[in-house]
Write an enzyme that holds these catalytic residues in place. Structure first.
Site, PDB file in Angstrom:
ATOM      1  N   ASP A 287       5.297   0.701  -4.130  1.00  0.00           N
ATOM      2  CA  ASP A 287       5.981   1.001  -2.876  1.00  0.00           C
ATOM      3  C   ASP A 287       6.907   2.191  -3.126  1.00  0.00           C
ATOM      4  OD1 ASP A 287       6.792   1.029  -0.275  1.00  0.00           O
ATOM      5  OD2 ASP A 287       7.297  -1.088  -0.161  1.00  0.00           O
TER       6      ASP A 287
HETATM    7  C1  BGC Z   1       7.597   0.430   2.867  1.00  0.00           C
HETATM    8  C2  BGC Z   1       6.101   0.383   2.849  1.00  0.00           C
HETATM    9  C3  BGC Z   1       5.550   1.688   3.355  1.00  0.00           C
HETATM   10  C4  BGC Z   1       6.067   2.796   2.474  1.00  0.00           C
HETATM   11  C5  BGC Z   1       5.520   4.167   2.822  1.00  0.00           C
HETATM   12  C6  BGC Z   1       8.149   1.667   2.185  1.00  0.00           C
HETATM   13  O1  BGC Z   1       9.511   1.815   2.391  1.00  0.00           O
HETATM   14  O2  BGC Z   1       8.096  -0.731   2.247  1.00  0.00           O
HETATM   15  O3  BGC Z   1       5.637  -0.714   3.574  1.00  0.00           O
HETATM   16  O4  BGC Z   1       4.159   1.654   3.387  1.00  0.00           O
HETATM   17  O5  BGC Z   1       7.484   2.829   2.593  1.00  0.00           O
HETATM   18  O6  BGC Z   1       6.079   4.682   3.958  1.00  0.00           O
END
Ligand code: BGC
Length: 725
Positions: A262
């Site tokens: 993530d």
């Molecule tokens: C979130 C994810 C997301 C990623 C990319 C993160 O802060 O937890 O779910 O896909 O950002 O934007």
């Protein structure tokens, strides 16, 4: 090389050829993703030109994506980039939030909305979405509950698989398809106290029974990627968790796709206190099985040296690069690296808007109705009140930054259009917005209600109170919306409450004041037309709750699949009048100050139609491992309106080597019935579905007695019995 790695390494000639030519730095580059707008984009361009970046997140436009792709193709080995973006519940056309979609209990609908979102995203060069989120969560305080499919593993798995099929199709290199990503692996939904990014403690048996099945189902459905979570699970951050990634995902499940971290979650292992510095981060994450680093750059900076020093085996790096290259190969990026603007765009097409309307209709849940809905045809004047009656941005929900705001049709404009000249529609917001405590506008709302035949009050949460980093400790209607509701109820005029929100709210008190309550979640672009259809009775509401609604925050977590305890409550609420002597025989698992049951249970939702269940048959009622068990029930629409019912099948294993939940959802079907129509609804259950993870971490069904329940919510009284011999 470990067995896990050998099984995981699908050999594709092009991939092997490239891998054999890559320097260690180029390999680390393939394992790195730049997040546009964070860090230097110019530096990212240089890296791409030097073949040192594999992927870009959130590149701003089709033109920019093509320019970056050109740079990548001109690099030494010319490996194309893969472009990712969060396309969660729609791209330009915004569909209901995932929690709402789950309320439809309609997997076909989930597949169709994901397909439409993929089509709109693919035509601007997006190759990969970070959806579906299949974290099971039982905590409405957590803002990301909006992005989840709710509290149940079976429903979450079914909706997740449907979404994967919708995004990827049979093959993601088909036009209009993109790669999906099941996230956040794993356990993120169990975040302690509902606080975002918090610690999770989940015993392995519960992990395997509740939190992992939805991911495994997506893997079996061919999802191409998985994302790690921000949480630490039992003391080990998910982005450095070899048990989750190597042992379970890539080992036990034989996952061949790529694992992306993530956003900066690898780097956060320093804050978690499990890595000393970013060299350590790169070592831990690569060893654990993160194939692609999102946003941070520890792989680029440190991985080559770590391999040279023998601290990370080259085989692990090669395995990760293979997975990233395989993703690009399967997306057809080597053949078609560029995107062309479409001749005719499908974004916001009539078909997609119609789908958004249908999805919103099917996901609204009618929680209460004393006959105020559908609105009487004789109403000559309607007061359309509340801060969410005409708030296009709020109805779109939490993941809608690409959504076209101008396309959003609000309830006010749809009702005006639908009711026409013959009905007077008076609109007063009553509050400046739904978080406001400025009550100066309430009197005008009261006056409008007094002058109308019926009041429709639109309240709830704005879009930005749910989603990532939007945890709440109070779950009531924000601002002075409770007061607005009470003042309108006091007018004595029929009051219909429409709640738009990204989570279950504690709305018992306001529900008691209203004649009818429709829970619309955040319904998306076509909220207005869909609400008009339901409120005016063209379509009967058919959504069912995918998550239990607490009466008060103090009950959280409250969920249907709880354990019985040794002292199940004898009554819903313990009554202890002052002076009651101590009586240990009366001690049970209850509260003194609130009922033990939720305000609204999992699976609950009313319709304008009325459904009756009878004649439950279980055949055979003595089964052996491997048998198919047929469960049939007669369902009748005992009303004079057509409607859809979500028929739910629950099982209770009466005695287990580990205590079993009081009920577990094992199947559901959405059935349409004409007035007076009767249908036989049949489920087939395999004995595997009766199994659970034992103390030895092996899943199996244990012989013994099972109770079977079928009905319209998780309290379904109609039961049968089954013995597994
Ligand atoms: C979130 C994810 C997301 C990623 C990319 C993160 O802060 O937890 O779910 O896909 O950002 O934007």
């Amino acid at each position: 090389m470990s067995r896990e790695l050998q099984t995981a390494s699908a050999r594709i000639p092009r991939v092997e050829e490239l891998l054999s030519q890559m320097t260690l730095l180029e390999k680390a580059g393939q394992m790195s993703q730049h997040s546009w707008g964070f860090g230097s984009d110019d530096e990212a361009r240089e890296y791409i030109a030097a073949g040192k970046l594999g992927s870009v997140l959130n590149a701003p436009s089709l033109e920019e994506r093509n320019r970056l792709q050109q740079l990548a193709l001109e690099s030494r080995l010319g490996v194309p980039l893969v472009f990712g973006r969060d396309v969660i519940h729609g791209y330009k056309t915004i569909f209901p939030i995932p929690l709402a979609l789950a309320s439809s209990f309609d997997v076909g609908l989930a597949e169709r909305t994901a397909r439409a979102a993929a089509q709109e995203a693919a035509e601007v060069g997006i190759d990969w979405t970070f959806a579906p989120m299949v974290d099971v969560t039982r905590d409405p305080r957590w803002g990301r509950v909006a992005e989840s499919f709710g509290e149940d593993p079976h429903l979450t798995a079914a909706m997740g698989v449907a979404s994967v099929h919708g995004f990827q199709g049979r093959s993601p290199d088909e036009p209009g398809r993109i790669a999906a990503c099941a996230k956040h692996f794993a356990g993120y939904g169990a975040t302690e106290s509902g606080k975002e990014y918090n610690t999770t403690w989940i015993p392995e048996t519960q992990l395997r029974d509740v939190h992992l099945p939805s991911f495994q189902a997506c893997v079996q459905a061919g999802v191409m990627t998985l994302m790690t979570g921000f949480n630490d699970l039992n003391g080990v951050p998910a982005s450095g968790n070899a048990f989750l990634l190597r042992r379970i995902l890539k080992g036990e499940w034989g996952f061949l796709g790529a694992v992306v971290s993530d956003w900066a979650s690898m780097l956060e292992m320093i804050q978690h206190g499990s890595c000393a510095d970013d060299t350590d981060v790169a070592r831990v994450a690569a060893s654990a099985g993160v194939d692609l680093e999102m946003a941070s750059r520890t792989y680029l900076k440190h991985l080559p040296r770590l391999v040279e020093a023998g601290l990370v085996p080259l085989e692990l790096v090669d395995d990760a690069v293979r997975r990233v290259l395989r993703l690009k190969h399967e997306l057809g990026l080597f053949e078609h690296p560029f995107s062309k603007p479409p001749v005719t765009s499908v974004a916001l097409s009539a078909e997609h808007l119609a789908l958004a309307r249908e999805a919103a209709q099917r996901s609204m849940v009618l929680l209460k109705n004393d006959g105020a809905l559908p609105l009487a045809k004789s109403s000559r004047s309607v007061a359309v009140l509340g801060p969410l009656a005409d708030a296009p941005l709020e109805q779109l929900g939490c993941w809608s930054y690409d959504g076209t705001l101008e396309a959003a049709v609000t309830p006010l404009s749809a009702l005006r259009a639908r009711l026409g000249q013959g009905v007077r529609v008076e609109h007063v917001a009553g509050l400046p917005d739904c978080r406001s405590s400025d009550e100066s506008g309430i009197q005008a709302a009261v006056d409008a209600a007094l002058a109308a035949d019926v009041t429709l009050l639109f309240v709830g949460e704005p879009a930005n109170l749910s989603g990532e980093c939007r945890s709440r400790a109070f779950l009531d209607l924000p601002g002075s919306q409770g007061e607005l509701c009470a003042r309108l109820a006091a007018t004595g005029k029929p009051l219909v409450l429409v709640v738009m929100a990204g989570r279950p709210l504690t709305i018992g008190e306001v529900c008691a004041q209203a004649n009818a309550v429709l829970y619309a979640w955040h319904p998306g672009t076509m909220a207005g037309p869909a609400l008009a259809d339901v409120l005016l009775g063209d379509v009967a509401p058919s959504g069912k709750l995918p998550i239990s609604f607490p009466r008060t925050v103090g009950q959280v977590p409250v969920y249907y699949a709880h354990k019985n305890t040794g002292r199940p409550p004898k009554q819903d609420r313990k009554q202890i009048p002052t002076g009651t002597p101590l009586d240990p025989t009366d001690f049970d698992a209850s509260y003194l100050d609130v009922e033990v049951t939720p305000e609204f249970p999992f699976g609950f939702g009313l319709s304008y139609a009325k459904f009756e269940y009878d004649q439950l048959e279980v055949t055979p009622n003595q089964a052996r491992a491997g048998d198919a068990i047929r469960i049939r029930v007669q369902l009748r629409n005992a009303s004079d309106v057509p409607g859809d019912e979500v028929v739910q099948l629950y099982v209770h294993d009466r005695v287990g080597s580990l205590t079993r939940p009081v009920r577990e959802l094992k199947g559901f079907q959405r059935v349409s019935l004409a007035p007076g129509e009767r249908k036989c609804v049949e489920f087939t259950l395999t004995t595997d579905a009766l199994g659970f993870c034992g103390a030895d971490m092996v899943g199996r069904a244990e012989p013994g007695e099972f109770q079977i329940f079928v009905g319209g919510d998780s309290r379904a009284p109609l039961g049968g019995a089954l013995v597994l011999v």
